[in-house]
Design a protein around this motif. Structure first.
Motif, PDB file in Angstrom:
ATOM      1  N   MET A   1       0.975  -1.332  -0.175  1.00 54.27           N
ATOM      2  CA  MET A   1       0.025  -0.369  -0.302  1.00 54.27           C
ATOM      3  C   MET A   1       0.460   1.007   0.027  1.00 54.27           C
ATOM      4  N   SER A   2       0.460   2.352  -0.094  1.00 53.34           N
ATOM      5  CA  SER A   2       1.130   3.582  -0.445  1.00 53.34           C
ATOM      6  C   SER A   2       1.583   4.380   0.364  1.00 53.34           C
ATOM      7  N   VAL A   5      -0.557   7.224   2.031  1.00 53.76           N
ATOM      8  CA  VAL A   5      -1.896   7.205   3.298  1.00 53.76           C
ATOM      9  C   VAL A   5      -1.973   7.996   3.578  1.00 53.76           C
ATOM     10  N   ASP A  44       2.242   2.516   6.692  1.00 60.79           N
ATOM     11  CA  ASP A  44       1.403   1.771   5.912  1.00 60.79           C
ATOM     12  C   ASP A  44       0.282   1.502   6.828  1.00 60.79           C
ATOM     13  N   LEU A  47      -6.037  -2.833   4.589  1.00 59.61           N
ATOM     14  CA  LEU A  47      -7.085  -2.650   3.771  1.00 59.61           C
ATOM     15  C   LEU A  47      -8.047  -2.599   4.320  1.00 59.61           C
ATOM     16  N   ALA A  50      -8.402   0.966   5.556  1.00 58.10           N
ATOM     17  CA  ALA A  50      -8.210   2.080   4.435  1.00 58.10           C
ATOM     18  C   ALA A  50      -9.767   2.399   4.809  1.00 58.10           C
ATOM     19  N   ILE A  65      -5.654   5.171  -0.644  1.00 56.03           N
ATOM     20  CA  ILE A  65      -3.959   3.537  -1.704  1.00 56.03           C
ATOM     21  C   ILE A  65      -3.717   4.498  -2.707  1.00 56.03           C
TER      22      ILE A  65
END
Length: 230
Positions: A1-2, A5, A44, A47, A50, A65
């Protein structure tokens, strides 16, 4: 993941006019984690975390993301979008340093929310969602049959997607381990067609699961299956 974020989370939260405490209350994510993400102390997150934040902020998860949210579907070199997915499929399952553990419930919900992306061919969003979703599914698969079932379903969908987009080598890697070879897998699925209910149901079933037969042979093999009503 970026790793950005936290920056995007801060920007979206400010646009929504929410405090960190309000976001924590609305999302169910701890205030301390939100602070660490926005301050860059955590680069990070999972998911499913997020997703919780995105739902509370009323934005798509990819807003938080994705590196390039506005990249068009037909951008030059678009096939390169699948490289993160290929890397994730090839990488061994390992602890990735993210503090919160993925849960079967959270990963299953993330997968369910991604189903419209598969059915609508929303490739740009899938290329962002799949790498962290695959990593989390790998981890929960080690914790019992429920986690393994989620991972197998995700593998089926990922393999189908990669075959449809002509990423044949990656699709072969994504194939669930219980299908030992394209030919063996095809015979197993052919025997199961007659339990699909109706001709229409069987056609839909074949379309979803015929990808492990290999992209080059998937429909010329399937077309020879005789569909019979029960």
């Amino acid at each position: 993941m970026s790793a950005n974020v936290g920056k995007r989370l801060h920007e979206v939260r400010k646009r929504r006019g929410m405090t960190q405490r309000q976001l924590a209350s609305a999302s169910g994510v701890s205030l301390s984690l939100i602070r660490k993400l926005e301050q860059g102390e955590r680069a990070d997150t999972r998911l499913e975390t997020a997703r919780q934040l995105a739902q509370a902020l009323r934005v798509p998860t990819t807003t938080l993301i994705a590196e390039h949210q506005d990249e068009p579907e037909t951008a030059p070199g678009a096939d390169d979008r699948w490289e993160p997915v290929r890397r994730t499929l090839m990488a061994p399952v390992r602890v990735d340093g993210v503090a919160e553990e993925p849960t079967v419930h959270g990963v299953r919900e993330a997968l369910e929310s991604a189903l419209p992306l598969f059915s609508d061919d929303r490739f740009a969003e899938l290329s962002v969602i799949l790498p962290p979703l695959l990593r989390d599914a790998d981890l929960i698969a080690e914790n019992g049959p429920e986690g393994r079932a989620v991972r197998v379903r995700l593998s089926q969908l990922t393999g189908w997607l990669l075959t449809q987009t002509r990423q044949f080598d990656a699709a072969d890697v994504a194939r669930p381990g219980r299908w030992k070879s394209p030919r063996t897998g095809f015979r197993q699925r052919r025997r199961s067609v007659h339990s699909a209910g109706s001709c229409c149901g069987a056609v839909g079933w074949l379309r979803r699961v015929s990808w492990p037969c290999g992209g080059q042979m998937r429909w010329n093999r399937v077309s020879h299956v005789r569909l019979r009503r029960n």
